[in-house]
Scaffold this motif. Structure first.
Motif, PDB file in Angstrom:
ATOM      1  N   MET A 156     -17.175  11.131  -3.662  1.00  0.00           N
ATOM      2  CA  MET A 156     -18.433  11.299  -2.937  1.00  0.00           C
ATOM      3  C   MET A 156     -18.999  12.695  -3.147  1.00  0.00           C
ATOM      4  N   ASN A 157     -20.319  12.796  -3.132  1.00  0.00           N
ATOM      5  CA  ASN A 157     -20.981  14.091  -3.145  1.00  0.00           C
ATOM      6  C   ASN A 157     -20.807  14.764  -1.787  1.00  0.00           C
ATOM      7  N   ALA A 158     -20.821  16.094  -1.776  1.00  0.00           N
ATOM      8  CA  ALA A 158     -20.584  16.828  -0.530  1.00  0.00           C
ATOM      9  C   ALA A 158     -21.628  16.523   0.535  1.00  0.00           C
ATOM     10  N   ALA A 159     -22.880  16.314   0.137  1.00  0.00           N
ATOM     11  CA  ALA A 159     -23.912  15.962   1.111  1.00  0.00           C
ATOM     12  C   ALA A 159     -23.602  14.635   1.780  1.00  0.00           C
ATOM     13  N   HIS A 160     -22.892  13.799   1.073  1.00  0.00           N
ATOM     14  CA  HIS A 160     -22.547  12.458   1.547  1.00  0.00           C
ATOM     15  C   HIS A 160     -21.301  12.484   2.439  1.00  0.00           C
ATOM     16  N   HIS A 161     -20.217  13.151   1.966  1.00  0.00           N
ATOM     17  CA  HIS A 161     -18.996  13.152   2.802  1.00  0.00           C
ATOM     18  C   HIS A 161     -19.038  14.190   3.916  1.00  0.00           C
TER      19      HIS A 161
END
Length: 519
Positions: free
Chosen positions: A99-104
């Protein structure tokens, strides 16, 4: 030219042949699945190596000695535009969740489950991000619930081994122990993101009751004259021996604490750097880099000795850009030149990493790739390398397999794929690219949106790798295009934004900031 279709056909043939070759009376699998080593270095910059990742060798490349990285590059592929996050935990969670950091939403470094330990900003209040880190249990508050990469590999028959720095979950949460995240073996991994000391003579610890940073599980080396990188390597070899003896394919996540602070000399190598005229801090740092490189070489020699090198994939990566704002010798923000800034920064020095991949029989030796990729891409790539198909995860995967890049698939390009970074937090130091921000890269263009004052930086990286000229005024159409791309993505994953202390309002997304300022 090889194609993905051909590669998958070969995998299918190998898988079928493995099944037919297995003897019924044999209790141990004789799978031909490749062994995989994910060799992750902490805080290693793009220039902290004798391997040139720029178009030409630089003074920094000539300063460091990493002969085993050179060997790995000669036997595999060098990536010149590989990206991670600007600080460690977001990268590590992205690697292990896809996952991208904005997502997780593990957007900063983790340690304690009940509070975010980041320093306070004068201007912004950070959102309630996932400071408990990663969890394979949905009941953990302020944590991302995800199916770990190692868990899927374990289910596919791999012996999953974690060695070194974990920094995936906060203290007193299940995620602080890699054994709860799909690993069958955990050596020295816990909640902290740095060692109290690299020195065995100090027991990898510091005096006092606070054991937060003391490296666990290496008691047999306490009091001995041994550097942490060496101790971890010796332990990794023992764990690999057990996997090889069991005739199981292995996934080794070799996650070094080096070259994170404290900057302590690995005296096996330090003196020659002092003799070469480096100031003491930089001589110590260079010795830590070379000690890490020796670990890589020791593992490569182990594979050769065991006769399994041709069936082992090695992926080499760093978790963020090289430290430059603090703790180093010389002038701050210059240790990754020609890249701007370093760890913690949205500029290239904070996010562009040294990356190498060796995959015998698949990746052409001494090859290189100038197309870009990002850390969450390792998750689907490693699973595809392992021949794992139709796996199920509780999380949506943002990463894309970079196998087409590895096999140099004709016509394949990543230049139309946007990449994203999101850091609504306060790291501490000031400098180029430092501060709460959201970033997008699309092709040669890169846009950074700073949350504190809602200003923008726009760079063309092909023409200006050092990010010296802000092109916002010269290319307003590109500014609006990338602001829209970035906003759409942030909204799609419900990215958290900080609160402006002066107004008490949540900072708006980049496209709204443009409209508000009538740009």
């Amino acid at each position: 030219m090889k194609t993905t279709t051909l590669y998958l056909l070969i995998l299918a043939i190998l898988t079928f042949s493995c099944k037919t070759e297995r003897k019924e009376e044999d209790k141990q699998p004789t799978s031909k699945q490749p062994n995989i080593i994910m060799f992750l270095v902490d805080d290693m910059g793009w220039q902290d190596t004798s391997v040139p990742f720029y178009k030409e060798s630089t003074p920094f490349n000539q300063q460091f000695q990493t002969p085993n990285m050179e060997k790995l590059a000669a036997e595999g592929m060098k990536f010149t535009q590989a990206y991670a996050c600007a600080v460690c935990s977001p990268t590590r969670v992205s690697l292990n969740t896809g996952m991208n950091a904005a997502h997780h939403k593990v957007t900063n470094w983790t340690l304690r489950k009940d509070n975010a330990q980041e320093p306070q900003s004068k201007f912004l209040t950070a959102p309630n991000w996932n400071h408990a880190g990663m969890a394979a249990d949905s009941t953990v508050e302020n944590a991302v619930f995800a199916t770990p990469l190692a868990e899927i590999l374990k289910q596919a028959g791999y012996r999953t081994i974690h060695v070194g720095k974990a920094h995936l979950g906060a203290i007193n949460t299940p995620g602080e122990n890699p054994l709860n995240l799909g690993f069958e073996v955990n050596i020295a991994g816990h909640a902290a993101g740095a060692p109290a000391s690299y020195l065995g003579t100090k027991s990898f610890s510091k005096p006092g009751k606070d054991r937060t940073w003391n490296v666990p599980g290496l008691e047999k080396y306490h009091g001995k004259d041994i550097f942490l990188s060496e101790a971890l390597t010796l332990e990794a070899v023992e764990a690999l021996d057990a996997a090889v003896d069991a005739q199981k394919p292995f996934y080794l996540y070799m996650s070094h604490y080096a070259v994170h602070t404290p900057i302590e000399a690995d005296e096996r190598f330090a003196q020659k750097y002092r003799d070469a005229g480096l100031e003491e801090v930089e001589a110590r740092y260079a010795s830590m880099v070379e000690g890490m490189d020796k670990s890589l070489g020791d593992l490569m020699r182990y594979l050769e000795k065991k006769g399994i090198a041709e069936n082992t994939i090695i992926l080499f990566m760093s978790d963020n850009g090289g430290l430059s704002a603090v703790a180093r010798g010389g002038e701050p923000h210059t240790h990754n030149l020609p890249l701007s800034s370093g760890k913690g920064s949205a500029h290239e020095g904070g996010i562009r990493e040294p990356m190498l991949v060796k995959w015998p029989g698949v990746v052409a030796p001494d090859s290189h790739c100038d197309q870009y990729l990002i850390i969450e891409d390792f998750y689907p790539t490693i699973l595809e390398m392992a021949g794992v198909k139709n796996y199920e995860t509780v999380q949506a995967i943002d990463g894309q397999s970079f196998i087409p890049l590895l096999i140099q698939e004709e016509g394949y390009t990543t230049e139309e794929r946007p990449l994203f970074w999101h850091y609504p937090n306060h790291w501490g130091p000031a400098g180029p690219g430092l501060g709460a921000s959201s970033t997008a890269r699309l092709g040669d263009w890169k846009l950074i949106y700073y949350h504190t004052d809602q200003r923008f930086e726009l760079f063309n990286l092909r023409e200006d790798i050092g990010e010296t000229e802000n092109l916002v005024d010269k290319h307003p159409e590109k500014l609006k295009e990338l602001a829209g791309v970035l906003t759409d993505y942030l909204k799609s994953v419900d990215a958290q934004m900080p609160v402006d202390k002066a107004t008490g309002k949540t900072v708006v997304y980049p496209e709204e900031a443009l409209a508000k300022n009538d740009v």
